[in-house]
Design an enzyme around this catalytic site. Structure first.
Site, short mmCIF file in Angstrom:
data_model
loop_
_atom_site.label_atom_id
_atom_site.label_comp_id
_atom_site.label_asym_id
_atom_site.label_seq_id
_atom_site.Cartn_x
_atom_site.Cartn_y
_atom_site.Cartn_z
CB THR A 1 -7.40 -6.08 9.56
OG1 THR A 1 -7.89 -7.20 8.82
CG2 THR A 1 -7.71 -4.79 8.83
NE ARG B 1 -6.28 -12.58 4.67
CZ ARG B 1 -7.02 -11.46 4.68
NH1 ARG B 1 -6.92 -10.57 3.69
NH2 ARG B 1 -7.83 -11.22 5.67
CG HIS C 1 -5.16 -6.14 -0.60
ND1 HIS C 1 -6.39 -6.23 -0.01
CD2 HIS C 1 -5.20 -6.95 -1.69
CE1 HIS C 1 -7.15 -7.06 -0.74
NE2 HIS C 1 -6.44 -7.49 -1.76
CG ASN D 1 -3.57 -2.53 6.84
OD1 ASN D 1 -3.45 -2.18 5.67
ND2 ASN D 1 -4.60 -3.25 7.26
CE LYS E 1 -3.90 -2.34 2.28
NZ LYS E 1 -4.89 -2.29 3.39
NE ARG F 1 -2.34 -5.83 7.10
CZ ARG F 1 -3.43 -6.38 6.60
NH1 ARG F 1 -4.01 -7.39 7.22
NH2 ARG F 1 -3.95 -5.92 5.47
CE1 TYR G 1 -9.33 -2.91 0.14
CE2 TYR G 1 -8.30 -0.99 -0.83
CZ TYR G 1 -8.21 -2.17 -0.10
OH TYR G 1 -6.99 -2.59 0.39
CD GLU H 1 -8.66 -8.90 -4.02
OE1 GLU H 1 -9.53 -8.58 -3.19
OE2 GLU H 1 -7.52 -9.30 -3.70
CG PHE I 1 -13.14 1.24 6.96
CD1 PHE I 1 -12.67 0.66 5.79
CD2 PHE I 1 -13.76 0.43 7.90
CE1 PHE I 1 -12.83 -0.70 5.54
CE2 PHE I 1 -13.92 -0.94 7.66
CZ PHE I 1 -13.46 -1.50 6.48
P1 ATP Z 1 -6.86 -6.16 2.98
O1 ATP Z 1 -8.22 -6.39 2.35
O2 ATP Z 1 -6.31 -4.79 2.75
O3 ATP Z 1 -5.90 -7.25 2.67
P2 ATP Z 1 -7.92 -7.22 5.39
O4 ATP Z 1 -8.54 -8.27 4.55
O5 ATP Z 1 -7.07 -7.64 6.54
O6 ATP Z 1 -7.03 -6.24 4.55
P3 ATP Z 1 -10.46 -5.87 5.35
O7 ATP Z 1 -11.46 -6.15 6.41
O8 ATP Z 1 -10.66 -6.48 4.00
O9 ATP Z 1 -9.01 -6.24 5.93
O10 ATP Z 1 -10.33 -4.29 5.21
C1 ATP Z 1 -9.70 -3.74 4.07
C2 ATP Z 1 -8.81 -2.61 4.53
O11 ATP Z 1 -9.62 -1.57 5.05
C3 ATP Z 1 -7.84 -2.94 5.66
O12 ATP Z 1 -6.66 -3.55 5.24
C4 ATP Z 1 -7.56 -1.56 6.21
O13 ATP Z 1 -6.65 -0.86 5.37
C5 ATP Z 1 -8.93 -0.91 6.09
N1 ATP Z 1 -9.73 -1.09 7.33
C6 ATP Z 1 -10.30 -2.22 7.78
N2 ATP Z 1 -10.94 -2.02 8.93
C7 ATP Z 1 -10.77 -0.70 9.22
C8 ATP Z 1 -11.19 0.15 10.28
N3 ATP Z 1 -11.94 -0.32 11.28
N4 ATP Z 1 -10.80 1.45 10.24
C9 ATP Z 1 -10.07 1.95 9.23
N5 ATP Z 1 -9.64 1.19 8.18
C10 ATP Z 1 -9.98 -0.11 8.18
MG MG Z 2 -9.68 -7.81 2.78
#
Ligand code: ATP
Ligand code: MG
Length: 139
Positions: free
Chosen positions: A93, A87, A117, A114, A11, A104, A51, A128, A59
């Site tokens: 996350t 993962r 992705h 973070n 990111k 992370r 997204y 994706e 968010f």
């Molecule tokens: P990614 O999809 O980026 O690999 P992830 O699968 O661990 O991460 P998701 O639940 O898919 O997490 O959320 C996508 C992204 O949205 C997170 O990686 C983070 O950047 C952001 N995000 C998730 N939860 C929050 C939150 N509570 N507040 C702010 N940003 C968030």
């Molecule tokens: Mg995700």
């Protein structure tokens, strides 16, 4: 164990903080092969499309602005159980809940910014990968 492909993104925070080499080194050290890679800067529209699954989440606006705020690195990673392995290397996350030694836990200081992705299932990995790479770009 199945050979899988998954999409990984470094990111904007990971790129800006000079963590590309460290992140890729972790993937290679754990047996994930890079099958495609490029740096690009998403527009807001493109980040919103990527997204879209999160568009009802509070968010979403902040996340898509962040993801379009600077260059990212996109990669196709391949290997046995690549989706799970990636993962696991990423960690949870929320960096505060990520296991020690994960990307992370080691680098993130923010739940949104973070570092990485990773696709979360075979179906999302396929979609994706197709979002970022055409057939000619896949080795
Ligand atoms: P990614 O999809 O980026 O690999 P992830 O699968 O661990 O991460 P998701 O639940 O898919 O997490 O959320 C996508 C992204 O949205 C997170 O990686 C983070 O950047 C952001 N995000 C998730 N939860 C929050 C939150 N509570 N507040 C702010 N940003 C968030
Ligand atoms: Mg995700």
């Amino acid at each position: 164990m199945p050979i899988e492909q998954t999409l990984s993104l470094i990111k904007p925070d990971g790129v800006a903080r000079g963590l590309i080499g460290d992140v890729i080194g972790r993937f290679e050290k754990h047996g994930l092969k890079i099958r495609a890679m490029k740096m690009l800067h998403l527009s807001l529209d493109q980040a919103q499309a990527f997204y879209a699954v999160h568009q009802e989440r509070p968010f979403y606006d902040s996340l898509t602005q962040f993801m379009s705020s600077g260059p990212i690195v996109a990669m196709i990673l391949e290997g046995e159980n690549a989706i799970r392995v990636n993962r696991d290397l990423m960690g949870a996350t929320d960096y505060r809940q990520a296991d020690p030694g994960t990307i992370r836990a080691d680098f993130a200081r923010d739940i949104e910014a973070n570092i990485v992705h990773g696709s979360d299932a075979p179906g999302t990995a396929k979609a994706e990968i197709a979002f970022f790479f055409n057939a000619l770009e896949q080795v």
